[in-house]
Design a protein around this motif. Structure first.
Motif, PDB file in Angstrom:
ATOM      1  N   HIS A 172      -8.065 -43.060  25.498  1.00  0.00           N
ATOM      2  CA  HIS A 172      -9.446 -42.912  25.956  1.00  0.00           C
ATOM      3  C   HIS A 172      -9.637 -41.649  26.798  1.00  0.00           C
ATOM      4  N   CYS A 177     -14.092 -39.356  29.880  1.00  0.00           N
ATOM      5  CA  CYS A 177     -15.357 -39.514  29.147  1.00  0.00           C
ATOM      6  C   CYS A 177     -16.143 -40.744  29.595  1.00  0.00           C
ATOM      7  N   GLU A 178     -15.748 -41.350  30.689  1.00  0.00           N
ATOM      8  CA  GLU A 178     -16.418 -42.562  31.152  1.00  0.00           C
ATOM      9  C   GLU A 178     -17.794 -42.251  31.715  1.00  0.00           C
ATOM     10  N   GLY A 180     -20.586 -41.819  30.237  1.00  0.00           N
ATOM     11  CA  GLY A 180     -21.398 -40.879  29.477  1.00  0.00           C
ATOM     12  C   GLY A 180     -21.088 -39.416  29.717  1.00  0.00           C
ATOM     13  N   GLN A 181     -20.121 -39.142  30.590  1.00  0.00           N
ATOM     14  CA  GLN A 181     -19.767 -37.744  30.822  1.00  0.00           C
ATOM     15  C   GLN A 181     -18.909 -37.216  29.685  1.00  0.00           C
ATOM     16  N   ARG A 182     -18.885 -35.918  29.535  1.00  0.00           N
ATOM     17  CA  ARG A 182     -18.084 -35.296  28.492  1.00  0.00           C
ATOM     18  C   ARG A 182     -16.796 -34.759  29.104  1.00  0.00           C
ATOM     19  N   ARG A 205     -14.840 -34.875  17.729  1.00  0.00           N
ATOM     20  CA  ARG A 205     -15.135 -35.954  18.680  1.00  0.00           C
ATOM     21  C   ARG A 205     -16.219 -35.482  19.651  1.00  0.00           C
ATOM     22  N   PRO A 206     -17.438 -36.019  19.538  1.00  0.00           N
ATOM     23  CA  PRO A 206     -18.548 -35.526  20.361  1.00  0.00           C
ATOM     24  C   PRO A 206     -18.387 -35.779  21.848  1.00  0.00           C
ATOM     25  N   GLU A 207     -17.488 -36.704  22.208  1.00  0.00           N
ATOM     26  CA  GLU A 207     -17.349 -37.041  23.627  1.00  0.00           C
ATOM     27  C   GLU A 207     -16.517 -36.029  24.409  1.00  0.00           C
ATOM     28  N   VAL A 208     -15.913 -35.047  23.715  1.00  0.00           N
ATOM     29  CA  VAL A 208     -15.088 -34.079  24.429  1.00  0.00           C
ATOM     30  C   VAL A 208     -15.573 -32.657  24.133  1.00  0.00           C
ATOM     31  N   GLU A 209     -15.298 -31.774  25.066  1.00  0.00           N
ATOM     32  CA  GLU A 209     -15.592 -30.348  24.908  1.00  0.00           C
ATOM     33  C   GLU A 209     -14.260 -29.606  24.879  1.00  0.00           C
TER      34      GLU A 209
END
Length: 373
Positions: A172, A177-178, A180-182, A205-209
Motif C-alpha cells: 500500500h 497514499c492514505e 486521498g493524498q498522492r 497507478r493514479p495514486e502515485v506520482e
C-alpha cells in the motif's frame, strides 16, 4: 575445444582479464552450451558491486586458486546446446537464461520439463531458483526470435521492475497514499533501464506520482519516455516540498544522494534500495535519519506471489505486463532502446568500461558476445 572467460577483479571492477581454458569432457547428465549473446547493463554492474554480499560471484566461480580475487559477472541472454550427455536436452536447442560472461557454459540439467530445466550443479544448489532456471525457447511464450536482443536486455530488468511495482502496491505504498493524498515515488538513476521499466509500471497507478532523478545530461531522454510525471536533476531536490509523503526507490546507490533524500523529506515512509549504478559513490546506510534503507530482493517477492497466485497466475500476469511494456519500448516513432552489438573479447572489454563508467548513451542497449564475427 576451449572456453573463453571474461573475468573481473572483485575489488577493482575496472580491472579485467580474458582467460582461455581447455574444455573437460562432459560427464553423464551434462550439456555444453555456446553462449551466443548476452545483455550488459547497469544491472550487471550491480551484480559485480554486490557480488560478495548477494552471492553473485558464486554462480560461475573461477578456479579455486583465483576465486578470492577474480570473478565472472552473471549475464542474461541466449545460448545453444553444442554437446549433450543429458537425456531430454538435444544438441541445437536454444535456451534463455543466466550465463557466465564466457563463450561456453556447462550445465547439469535437472527437473527437465517441456518448458524449462534447472542447473543442478552443486555450487548453485543454495542459490535462488529464478537464477538457476533455463527456459527452452521453443516452448517459451515470451520468446520472439525477431526481438531476442531486446529480450536479453530488458526481460530480467523488467521482471525486477514489475516485482518492485508489485511489492510497493502490495504494501500500500507504505501509507503515502492514505486519505486521498498522492504518494510521491522518487526514482534515482532514472535513465537506467530498470528504473524506467519500474516507472512504466508505476505510471499506471493514479495514486502515485513518479519523479525521475537523473543527471542534467539525461533529463531530455527521461522526459521523452513519458513515464515520469516530473524529471529533476539531482541538485533540484529542493523543488519537492519537505513534507512530501514519499517512498525513495534507489537504483543509484549513491551515498550522498541517499543522505540528502533522508535528510530532506520529513515524511519519507520507506527507502527501497535496488542497485548500484553509481558504483564509485556507493556507501553504507548507517546513521541516516528516517527509515533504514532495505535492499529489495526480487526473488523474495516472486516467491510470495507464486504462493498467492500459483505459477500459472504469476506467469500470466507477468506475460501481460511484459507484452505491454515491449509495445511501449518498441514504438516505431521513438523507440526507447537502440541495440548495439559487440563481438569478441576486445569489444566486450570496451563495453564493460563504458557501462561501468556510466557514460553510455541511455538509449543504447549493449548486446555482447565473446565469439568473434
Amino acid at each position: 575445444m576451449t572456453t573463453t572467460q571474461f573475468q573481473i577483479r572483485k575489488n577493482q571492477l575496472d580491472s579485467t582479464r580474458v582467460v582461455t581454458l581447455p574444455d573437460a569432457p562432459l560427464a553423464d547428465g551434462e550439456v555444453r552450451v555456446r553462449v551466443e549473446q548476452f545483455a550488459y547493463t547497469a544491472n550487471n554492474i550491480t551484480y559485480a558491486a554486490f557480488g560478495e554480499s548477494m552471492n553473485y560471484w558464486q554462480f560461475f566461480p573461477v578456479s579455486d586458486d583465483e576465486k578470492s580475487v577474480w570473478g565472472i559477472v552473471p549475464v542474461w541472454g541466449f545460448g545453444v546446446v553444442e554437446a549433450s550427455r543429458c537425456i531430454g536436452v538435444a544438441v541445437g536447442e536454444r535456451l534463455y537464461g543466466y550465463w557466465p560472461m564466457a563463450s561456453h557454459a556447462v550445465l547439469q540439467p535437472v527437473r527437465v520439463s517441456p518448458e524449462s530445466f534447472l542447473d543442478g550443479a552443486s555450487h548453485r544448489a543454495a542459490l535462488h531458483t529464478i537464477y538457476n532456471q533455463y527456459l527452452r525457447c521453443a516452448a517459451d511464450p515470451l520468446h520472439d526470435p525477431a526481438t531476442e536482443a531486446l529480450q536479453a536486455l530488458l526481460r530480467p530488468l523488467f521482471l525486477t521492475a514489475w516485482l518492485i511495482d508489485d511489492f510497493l502496491a502490495d504494501n500500500h505504498f507504505f501509507g503515502t497514499c492514505e486519505g486521498g493524498q498522492r504518494g510521491v515515488m522518487p526514482l534515482s538513476s532514472a535513465s537506467s533501464k530498470t528504473a524506467f521499466a519500474t516507472a512504466a509500471q508505476l505510471a499506471r497507478r493514479p495514486e502515485v506520482e513518479v519523479v525521475g532523478l537523473t543527471s542534467a545530461a539525461n533529463v531530455a531522454f527521461c522526459e521523452s519516455l513519458g513515464v515520469y510525471r516530473r524529471v529533476l536533476t539531482y541538485d533540484q531536490l529542493d523543488t519537492l516540498a519537505q513534507d512530501t509523503p514519499c517512498v525513495y526507490v534507489d537504483f543509484a546507490g549513491n551515498g550522498e544522494l541517499r543522505k540528502n533524500i533522508h535528510t530532506r523529506f520529513e515524511r519519507l515512509a520507506y527507502s527501497c534500495s535496488i542497485g548500484g549504478t553509481h558504483v564509485d559513490q556507493l556507501s553504507g546506510a548507517r546513521d541516516l535519519p528516517g527509515p533504514r534503507p532495505v535492499l529489495f530482493f526480487a526473488p523474495a517477492q516472486a516467491k510470495k506471489r507464486h504462493g498467492d497466485w500459483g505459477a500459472t497466475g504469476f506467469n500470466e500476469r507477468m506475460a501481460r505486463a511484459w507484452h505491454g511494456f515491449i509495445e511501449q519500448v518498441s514504438q516505431p516513432a521513438a523507440p526507447w532502446v537502440k541495440v548495439q552489438e559487440h563481438h569478441g573479447p576486445g569489444a566486450v572489454q570496451a563495453a564493460h568500461i563504458l557501462v561501468l563508467g556510466g557514460r553510455a548513451d541511455p538509449r543504447l542497449g549493449h548486446v555482447l558476445s565473446l565469439q568473434d564475427i
